[in-house]
Design an enzyme around this catalytic site. Structure first.
Site, short mmCIF file in Angstrom:
data_model
loop_
_atom_site.label_atom_id
_atom_site.label_comp_id
_atom_site.label_asym_id
_atom_site.label_seq_id
_atom_site.Cartn_x
_atom_site.Cartn_y
_atom_site.Cartn_z
N SER A 1 30.21 -41.81 -3.96
CA SER A 1 30.11 -41.04 -5.21
C SER A 1 29.59 -41.85 -6.38
CB SER A 1 31.47 -40.45 -5.57
OG SER A 1 32.46 -41.46 -5.64
N ASP B 1 36.30 -40.28 -15.15
CA ASP B 1 37.41 -39.56 -14.53
C ASP B 1 38.31 -40.59 -13.84
OD1 ASP B 1 36.42 -40.17 -11.96
OD2 ASP B 1 35.34 -38.28 -11.77
N HIS C 1 35.83 -42.70 -11.39
CA HIS C 1 34.43 -43.09 -11.58
C HIS C 1 34.13 -43.61 -12.97
CE1 HIS C 1 34.53 -39.92 -8.40
NE2 HIS C 1 33.82 -40.85 -7.78
#
Length: 366
Positions: free
Chosen positions: A42, A331, A334
């Site tokens: 991600s 978040d 990340h």
């Protein structure tokens, strides 16, 4: 009259070729590499998870709030990720998500030539990591070797395809999810070092496959101090201190990754790499946030951490900070766009404090 027209024609042809040569020079200066092929999780996913059924998806507000059109893109960020910034550095558009282009295979689509991103949120080196939630590293490599490589060969011919790929960058950001899942599964039979060794052995075979299909210049990112992400800090009895057992595993992985990279260099002809020490670079950001323009390094800008669940990524109903450039983390998992920009700058032309044996700019010049 014939002489006049001949001279006019000659001048026009000469002007065309001068313009062509100048444009080629300008193009070559702006575009430093033919393409970037991105593999990972991600941290570099630019939207692949939008194209298959998975709960690990962020195609909703407030993700993308700082992207150019202020809309969610599938990036796990308020804006751009390091893959975007690295592409900008070398004069290329961001490598598009592979799954967004599969219907263009065998149609001579030029997008395949400037690079493709196979990265997938929640992906791991090991197939068991987040199985069925992400495109594993093995599957990413398979997509490249069985589809994209063949497409490049079809468009350029075998010889020119190998030349094209040998000058392109293969950007690898993977391993973080494997480590996190290892600690989620505790107790386990494997000791941390044994588990990390299995990760390194698997990744080595995956990188060899990419080499066998044209890859020669690899940008390999080590794991960051993921024991210090907001989610892990919360697990540490809500003291907001880093989880040192997780960080210790990250350091084990990074040591293995450096050794494995050196082994590949000695075993494979013409391979070169730039290893980036994400752990120490990010640790420096955390320890000296003001030097990098950050005010908050422990708490995420968006999303809450009151349970260990993917739903606590940034959601439509989440509150979020207004001063996002002040936050190291977007978040609970990340980095923010501001952090990703700083990391990409260091990856590209860091004066070798965090890059080994070359930074990306030097790697390109080889």
């Amino acid at each position: 009259m014939a002489y006049y027209y001949t001279n006019v024609w000659s001048a026009a042809v000469l002007g065309f070729f001068i313009l062509f040569i100048v444009s080629r020079v300008t193009f070559s200066e702006a575009q430093k590499v033919p393409g970037i092929y991105v593999f990972g999780d991600s941290l570099v996913d630019v939207g692949n998870n939008n194209y298959f059924t998975t709960v690990v998806r962020v195609n909703h507000p407030h993700n993308g709030i700082d992207f150019p059109d202020h809309k969610p893109t599938g990036r796990f960020s308020n804006g751009k990720v390091t893959a975007d910034f690295l592409a900008e550095k070398v004069g290329l558009p961001t490598s598009p998500p592979y799954l967004s282009l599969t219907n263009m295979l065998n149609k001579n689509n030029a997008s395949f030539l400037s690079g493709i991103s196979f990265a997938s949120g929640a992906a791991g080196i090991l197939d068991i990591t987040n199985k069925d939630l992400a495109i594993s590293m093995n599957k990413q490599v398979k997509y490249y070797t069985t589809s994209v490589y063949e497409e490049v060969v079809q468009q350029l011919g075998a010889s020119e395809a190998l030349n094209h790929l040998s000058k392109s960058l293969f950007y690898i950001v993977i391993g973080n999810n494997d480590i996190m899942k290892y600690f989620d599964r505790l107790p386990v039979t494997q000791q941390p070092q044994e588990f990390v060794d299995s990760m390194i052995l698997t990744l080595k075979q995956q990188l060899k496959q990419l080499y066998n299909y044209g890859g020669r210049k690899f940008v390999i990112a080590g794991s960051g101090p993921i024991g210090c992400i907001p989610l892990q800090r919360h697990k540490n009895n809500k003291t907001l201190e880093c989880k040192q057992d997780v960080n210790s595993a990250c350091l084990m992985y990074n040591e293995g990754l450096k050794s494995m990279s050196q082994e590949l260099k000695s075993e494979l002809k013409d391979i070169n790499y730039s290893y980036f020490d994400t752990y120490n670079f990010f640790s420096n950001l955390i320890q000296k946030p003001v030097s990098y323009g950050f005010a908050e390094v422990k708490v995420a800008c968006c999303g809450v951490v009151d349970a260990i669940d993917v739903k606590h990524l940034c959601r439509r109903t989440s509150s979020y900070c207004s001063d996002r450039s002040n936050y190291l983390f977007w978040d609970p998992y990340h980095p923010s766009e501001a952090a990703s920009r700083i990391v990409a700058d260091a990856v590209f032309d860091d004066p070798l404090q965090y890059s080994f044996p070359f930074n990306v700019e030097q790697l390109i010049a080889l």
